[in-house]
Design a protein around this motif. Structure first.
Motif, PDB file in Angstrom:
ATOM      1  N   LEU A  52       0.527  -1.612  -0.328  1.00  0.00           N
ATOM      2  CA  LEU A  52      -0.021   0.192   0.140  1.00  0.00           C
ATOM      3  C   LEU A  52       0.670   2.132   0.031  1.00  0.00           C
ATOM      4  CD1 LEU A  52      -2.886  -1.279   2.825  1.00  0.00           C
ATOM      5  CD2 LEU A  52      -2.994  -0.853  -0.115  1.00  0.00           C
ATOM      6  N   PHE A  81      -7.548  -4.341   9.201  1.00  0.00           N
ATOM      7  CA  PHE A  81      -7.326  -3.304   9.366  1.00  0.00           C
ATOM      8  C   PHE A  81      -8.473  -2.880  11.424  1.00  0.00           C
ATOM      9  CE2 PHE A  81      -7.339  -3.578   4.904  1.00  0.00           C
ATOM     10  CZ  PHE A  81      -6.534  -2.434   4.561  1.00  0.00           C
ATOM     11  N   ALA A  85     -12.869  -2.455   8.145  1.00  0.00           N
ATOM     12  CA  ALA A  85     -12.862  -1.981   7.235  1.00  0.00           C
ATOM     13  C   ALA A  85     -13.929  -2.657   6.024  1.00  0.00           C
ATOM     14  CB  ALA A  85     -11.169  -1.963   5.819  1.00  0.00           C
ATOM     15  N   TYR A  87     -17.012  -4.322   3.908  1.00  0.00           N
ATOM     16  CA  TYR A  87     -17.683  -3.028   2.810  1.00  0.00           C
ATOM     17  C   TYR A  87     -18.926  -2.986   3.332  1.00  0.00           C
ATOM     18  CZ  TYR A  87     -13.929  -5.091   0.325  1.00  0.00           C
ATOM     19  OH  TYR A  87     -12.855  -5.289   0.062  1.00  0.00           O
ATOM     20  N   HIS A  89     -22.617  -2.570   2.292  1.00  0.00           N
ATOM     21  CA  HIS A  89     -23.107  -2.762   1.375  1.00  0.00           C
ATOM     22  C   HIS A  89     -23.531  -3.760   1.589  1.00  0.00           C
ATOM     23  CE1 HIS A  89     -20.064  -2.046  -1.113  1.00  0.00           C
ATOM     24  NE2 HIS A  89     -20.504  -2.961  -1.893  1.00  0.00           N
ATOM     25  N   LEU A 102     -13.961 -12.337  -7.052  1.00  0.00           N
ATOM     26  CA  LEU A 102     -12.972 -11.407  -7.823  1.00  0.00           C
ATOM     27  C   LEU A 102     -12.280 -12.381  -9.186  1.00  0.00           C
ATOM     28  CD1 LEU A 102     -11.643  -7.891  -6.207  1.00  0.00           C
ATOM     29  CD2 LEU A 102     -14.034  -7.637  -8.013  1.00  0.00           C
ATOM     30  N   ARG A 150      -9.334 -16.346   1.900  1.00  0.00           N
ATOM     31  CA  ARG A 150      -8.328 -16.356   0.933  1.00  0.00           C
ATOM     32  C   ARG A 150      -6.648 -16.578   1.042  1.00  0.00           C
ATOM     33  NH1 ARG A 150      -7.276 -10.401   0.044  1.00  0.00           N
ATOM     34  NH2 ARG A 150      -5.032 -11.563  -1.298  1.00  0.00           N
TER      35      ARG A 150
ATOM     36  N   PRO B 191     -13.719   6.209   4.270  1.00  0.00           N
ATOM     37  CA  PRO B 191     -12.600   6.113   4.879  1.00  0.00           C
ATOM     38  C   PRO B 191     -11.622   4.847   4.017  1.00  0.00           C
ATOM     39  CG  PRO B 191     -14.570   4.048   6.437  1.00  0.00           C
ATOM     40  CD  PRO B 191     -14.682   4.882   5.130  1.00  0.00           C
ATOM     41  N   GLU B 193      -8.895   3.015   4.633  1.00  0.00           N
ATOM     42  CA  GLU B 193      -8.957   1.570   4.383  1.00  0.00           C
ATOM     43  C   GLU B 193     -10.186   0.778   3.638  1.00  0.00           C
ATOM     44  OE1 GLU B 193      -9.414   3.476   6.674  1.00  0.00           O
ATOM     45  OE2 GLU B 193      -7.401   2.975   8.553  1.00  0.00           O
ATOM     46  N   LEU B 194     -10.888   1.080   2.932  1.00  0.00           N
ATOM     47  CA  LEU B 194     -12.188   0.653   2.762  1.00  0.00           C
ATOM     48  C   LEU B 194     -11.339   0.345   0.766  1.00  0.00           C
ATOM     49  CD1 LEU B 194     -14.768  -0.280   3.902  1.00  0.00           C
ATOM     50  CD2 LEU B 194     -15.966   1.268   2.355  1.00  0.00           C
ATOM     51  N   GLU B 196      -8.254   0.901   0.740  1.00  0.00           N
ATOM     52  CA  GLU B 196      -7.093  -0.376   0.320  1.00  0.00           C
ATOM     53  C   GLU B 196      -7.542  -1.960   0.378  1.00  0.00           C
ATOM     54  OE1 GLU B 196      -4.284   2.757   2.351  1.00  0.00           O
ATOM     55  OE2 GLU B 196      -5.232   1.082   3.543  1.00  0.00           O
ATOM     56  N   ALA B 197      -9.230  -2.632   1.170  1.00  0.00           N
ATOM     57  CA  ALA B 197      -9.732  -3.098   1.610  1.00  0.00           C
ATOM     58  C   ALA B 197      -9.343  -4.137   0.081  1.00  0.00           C
ATOM     59  CB  ALA B 197     -10.489  -4.017   2.367  1.00  0.00           C
ATOM     60  N   ALA B 198     -10.036  -3.057  -0.750  1.00  0.00           N
ATOM     61  CA  ALA B 198     -10.362  -3.767  -1.441  1.00  0.00           C
ATOM     62  C   ALA B 198      -8.776  -3.868  -3.022  1.00  0.00           C
ATOM     63  CB  ALA B 198     -11.722  -2.722  -2.623  1.00  0.00           C
ATOM     64  N   ILE B 199      -8.428  -3.196  -2.445  1.00  0.00           N
ATOM     65  CA  ILE B 199      -6.644  -2.952  -3.737  1.00  0.00           C
ATOM     66  C   ILE B 199      -6.613  -4.599  -3.373  1.00  0.00           C
ATOM     67  CG2 ILE B 199      -4.712  -2.476  -3.808  1.00  0.00           C
ATOM     68  CD1 ILE B 199      -6.021   0.545  -3.592  1.00  0.00           C
ATOM     69  N   ASP B 201      -7.432  -7.220  -1.908  1.00  0.00           N
ATOM     70  CA  ASP B 201      -8.749  -8.147  -2.024  1.00  0.00           C
ATOM     71  C   ASP B 201      -8.927  -8.411  -3.789  1.00  0.00           C
ATOM     72  OD1 ASP B 201      -9.767  -9.196   0.185  1.00  0.00           O
ATOM     73  OD2 ASP B 201     -11.660  -7.951   0.415  1.00  0.00           O
ATOM     74  N   ALA B 203      -8.667  -6.160  -5.895  1.00  0.00           N
ATOM     75  CA  ALA B 203     -10.160  -5.390  -6.755  1.00  0.00           C
ATOM     76  C   ALA B 203      -9.394  -4.360  -7.917  1.00  0.00           C
ATOM     77  CB  ALA B 203     -10.784  -4.594  -6.394  1.00  0.00           C
ATOM     78  N   GLN B 207     -12.915  -1.808 -10.803  1.00  0.00           N
ATOM     79  CA  GLN B 207     -13.773  -2.646 -10.149  1.00  0.00           C
ATOM     80  C   GLN B 207     -14.251  -1.402  -8.365  1.00  0.00           C
ATOM     81  OE1 GLN B 207     -11.290  -5.911 -10.428  1.00  0.00           O
ATOM     82  NE2 GLN B 207     -13.045  -6.888 -11.543  1.00  0.00           N
ATOM     83  N   ARG B 211     -17.380  -1.715  -7.451  1.00  0.00           N
ATOM     84  CA  ARG B 211     -18.078  -2.495  -6.759  1.00  0.00           C
ATOM     85  C   ARG B 211     -18.289  -2.247  -4.845  1.00  0.00           C
ATOM     86  NH1 ARG B 211     -17.224  -7.990  -9.056  1.00  0.00           N
ATOM     87  NH2 ARG B 211     -18.399  -8.817  -7.113  1.00  0.00           N
ATOM     88  N   ILE B 212     -17.727  -0.806  -5.206  1.00  0.00           N
ATOM     89  CA  ILE B 212     -17.662  -0.637  -3.768  1.00  0.00           C
ATOM     90  C   ILE B 212     -17.868   0.686  -3.279  1.00  0.00           C
ATOM     91  CG2 ILE B 212     -15.783  -0.256  -1.559  1.00  0.00           C
ATOM     92  CD1 ILE B 212     -15.630  -3.295  -2.252  1.00  0.00           C
ATOM     93  N   PRO B 215     -21.741   1.757  -5.085  1.00  0.00           N
ATOM     94  CA  PRO B 215     -22.850   1.339  -4.407  1.00  0.00           C
ATOM     95  C   PRO B 215     -23.056   1.775  -1.940  1.00  0.00           C
ATOM     96  CG  PRO B 215     -22.416  -0.478  -5.208  1.00  0.00           C
ATOM     97  CD  PRO B 215     -21.141   0.764  -4.641  1.00  0.00           C
ATOM     98  N   VAL B 216     -21.954   1.947  -1.997  1.00  0.00           N
ATOM     99  CA  VAL B 216     -21.762   2.740  -0.439  1.00  0.00           C
ATOM    100  C   VAL B 216     -21.940   4.886  -0.276  1.00  0.00           C
ATOM    101  CG1 VAL B 216     -20.227   3.396   1.496  1.00  0.00           C
ATOM    102  CG2 VAL B 216     -19.629   2.001   0.467  1.00  0.00           C
TER     103      VAL B 216
END
Lengths: 366, 303
Positions: A52, A81, A85, A87, A89, A102, A150, B191, B193-194, B196-199, B201, B203, B207, B211-212, B215-216
């Motif tokens: 990151l 985190f 963090a 999601y 929704h 994904l 994962r 935030p 981190e959201l 970062e978490a997706a990255i 994961d 995405a 995406q 996808r994040i 919707p949010v």
């Protein structure tokens, strides 16, 4: 699963060096905790391992491959985190499966992995809920579940328990340890809480000002700290430091604390400190548990003295006592039955077999 | 018995903590006072429009109490709703607004995401620049824009002036900056981190957005959509300048140009047209009000 290696890793933000050349070898299956005060570079180090943050200099290797320029998603890592963090929704199950979906894993495989992780974390009945409907501890479990499904090479935890209340923190600490015992994935865990570090880690990395102060097992750090920083950071209440110097009295090596107070050193310590110049300004380091009430039968190396207590803190299983010696406050732990009261005199014993001697200027433990 | 005790205790408490509750009472009185004034001020015109729209032309010009309908009639409504011309204006407005909203959201949502999250050289300056363009009034722009389209028409033969679709180019200059700005604010409240978490994961940026973030940030997107719709539905200056043929007109301009003939104002139909024109935004607000408020207060309530 894999080992993680950091070679002279540096992180610069414009003029400021947040991480100043770190070398670290983390073995496969190992649980390593990076601990230190805020701003010591521990989180930055973790984020560099995650990908990151770019690294300014040096190399990071995961499983033997240099990953300096590999994007996070291709490093095969999972991160938990501090603020979870999740999601907001998505349901718990969707949160946990997002990464797998994904990567287009087959549905059956995703389902079995979620079931397994949910069982392990005891969140089976929560999988259809949204994060909003969960408590802090449950959210943290889901965040861990998202990492577990994962099945990555490395788990990264960034202060995962800091948002939880004290009681829950202890509980989740044990959960994390159990999970690691089951999955055995290499783990790097960042915290500012030395208790968390001591209880979880196979090895603890103590960081300060962007450098590693000391790496060792929890016991090594506690009993053989390398520097004053480590000695004071690890352990609660913290180690006491009293200005002192060495002195020869009647052919025996003494440590002199005040004009009226000097203790003869036990033989092993006398041999070890023999060559230190007598004029050098030193600090005597003593953990509170080595400052206790005087007992009738003294072990060799235990010396007694009389003092007047400032404050006492009864904790139930023990009483913490505070008194002043040559301007510095000293903490000791005495038996709750000892006659310790605020402002009252008490005869104390110091266990010099467990003493540390530090250079007052450099802070190095001698 | 218990009730009696409480009733007795109540006055003493009031005296004891009087200043707090007195302050509160006065604050409430003042807010009601101003809210009532505000309500009267903003509701009088539409009520007057409604009253007028229910009158015949003869009654409107008669010297009777203007706040009362003596012979209610729906002739104005029937007249407009059976007029092909008026339906054409309504249709034009609807098509233009729907297209403009779509174009606006397709541009401003990705733009806001890029400006809020993808740190690139000049992104901060660009974000401010986007907002600054919103501050330039259209009264300053319509003449150069008209000239520009005229020149384009001369050079390329593509005739844009006096075509309803020219509005699809003009309105987004008003809606895109503001909607981008709203969405930047909304995305910034999500935030870090959201994503970062997706990255982590796995995405991609796209995406993460679809996808994040979308919707949010849905309440924010609704708010931006309502804004874009309102602006394009009510816009007056640009269609007045750029469209002239009656089959190209949108409603606000259409009503004015066709229902005012010389110095003859067809008040009944003008009021009816205005009321009918105000209906779609009202209906949309009514349905999406909760989302709209959530969108406007984003960040303030994020826990």
């Amino acid at each position: 699963m894999a080992d993680v290696t950091l070679r002279k890793v540096v992180k610069r933000y414009d003029e400021v060096e947040a991480v100043r050349g770190i070398d670290l070898d983390i073995a496969d299956h190992e649980f390593v905790v990076l601990v230190g005060p805020s701003g010591c570079g521990k989180s930055t180090t973790l984020r560099m391992i995650a990908g990151l943050e770019d690294i300014s200099d040096g190399d990071i290797m995961i499983g033997g491959d240099v990953v300096n320029d590999v994007p996070p998603k291709d490093r095969d890592i999972a991160m938990v985190f501090q603020n979870y963090a999740l999601y907001p929704h998505m349901t718990v199950a969707e949160n946990m499966s997002f990464g797998l979906r994904l990567k287009r894993y087959p549905k059956a495989e995703i389902k079995s992995r979620i079931d397994e992780a949910a069982r392990m974390l005891d969140i089976v009945e929560l999988v259809d809920r949204k994060p909003k409907q969960l408590s802090g501890g449950q959210r943290q479990r889901v965040a861990m579940g998202r990492a577990i499904v994962r099945n990555p090479k490395v788990f990264l935890f960034d202060e995962p328990l800091s948002n939880l209340d004290a009681k829950l923190r202890v509980q989740m600490r044990i959960e994390i340890k159990k999970v690691h015992q089951k999955v055995r994935t290499t783990t790097v865990y960042v915290t500012h809480d030395q208790v968390e570090a001591m209880t979880l880690a196979d090895r603890v990395v103590v960081m300060n000002h962007g450098r590693i102060e000391q790496i060792g097992t929890p016991n090594e750090l506690y009993h053989k700290p390398a520097t004053k920083f480590v000695a004071s950071f690890i352990g609660s209440p913290a180690m006491n430091f009293m200005p002192c110097r060495l002195e020869d009295v009647a052919g025996k090596l003494h440590v002199r604390l005040t004009d009226r107070l000097a203790f003869p050193l036990p033989l092993a310590r006398a041999v070890r400190y023999q060559n230190i110049p007598r004029t050098e300004k030193l600090l005597l380091g003593l953990r509170p548990e080595h400052v206790t009430e005087a007992k009738p039968h003294l072990q060799p190396g235990v010396e007694t003295f009389e003092t007047v207590l400032d404050v006492t803190e009864p904790m139930g299983m023990e009483t913490l006592i505070y008194f002043t010696m040559e301007g510095s406050q000293v903490c000791g732990r005495v038996n709750p039955n000892a006659d310790a009261h605020d402002g009252a005199p008490l005869r104390l014993a110091v266990d010099l077999n467990n003493m540390h001697l530090l250079n007052e200027v450099t802070g190095v433990v001698l | 018995m218990a009730t009696v005790t409480i009733d007795k205790a109540a006055p003493t408490r009031k005296v004891k903590y009087g200043s707090m509750s007195r302050d509160r009472t006065w604050a409430l009185r003042w807010s009601y006072f101003f809210l009532v004034i505000f309500a009267i001020f903003s509701l009088t015109p539409p009520i007057y429009m409604l009253i007028t729209s229910l009158k015949s032309s003869a009654e409107i010009s008669a010297a009777t109490n203007p706040w009362w309908v003596f012979h209610p009639t729906l002739e104005n409504y029937l007249g407009l709703l059976t007029s092909n011309q008026f339906l054409r204006f309504f249709w034009n407005s609807a098509i233009v607004s729907i297209f403009v909203v779509t174009i606006t959201m397709l541009i401003s949502v990705p733009a806001a995401f890029a400006l809020a999250r993808m740190r690139f050289w000049g992104s901060a300056v660009l974000a401010t620049g986007v907002f600054l363009t919103y501050l330039i009034p259209e009264t300053l722009l319509f003449i150069p824009l008209f000239k520009m389209f005229a020149v384009i028409g001369d050079w390329t033969g593509i005739q844009l002036i006096n075509r309803w679709y020219v509005l699809l180019i003009l309105y987004p200059t008003l809606t895109v900056p503001f909607c981008t700005w709203i969405m930047i604010g909304y995305f910034a409240s999500i935030p870090k981190e959201l994503d970062e978490a997706a990255i982590i994961d796995g995405a991609s940026w796209i995406q993460t957005l679809t996808r994040i973030f979308i919707p949010v940030a849905f309440p924010g997107i609704i708010a931006a959509t309502i804004f874009a719709f309102t602006v394009s539905w009510a816009q007056f200056l640009y269609p007045l300048v750029f469209t002239t043929s009656t089959d190209q007109l949108v409603m606000p301009v259409g009503i004015i140009t066709t229902l005012i003939k010389g110095d003859v104002f067809n008040w009944g139909q003008i009021m009816t047209g205005a009321l009918l024109g105000a209906a779609p935004p009202l209906i949309i607000y009514a349905f999406l009000m909760d989302y709209y408020i959530a969108g406007l207060t984003a960040g303030a309530t994020k826990g």
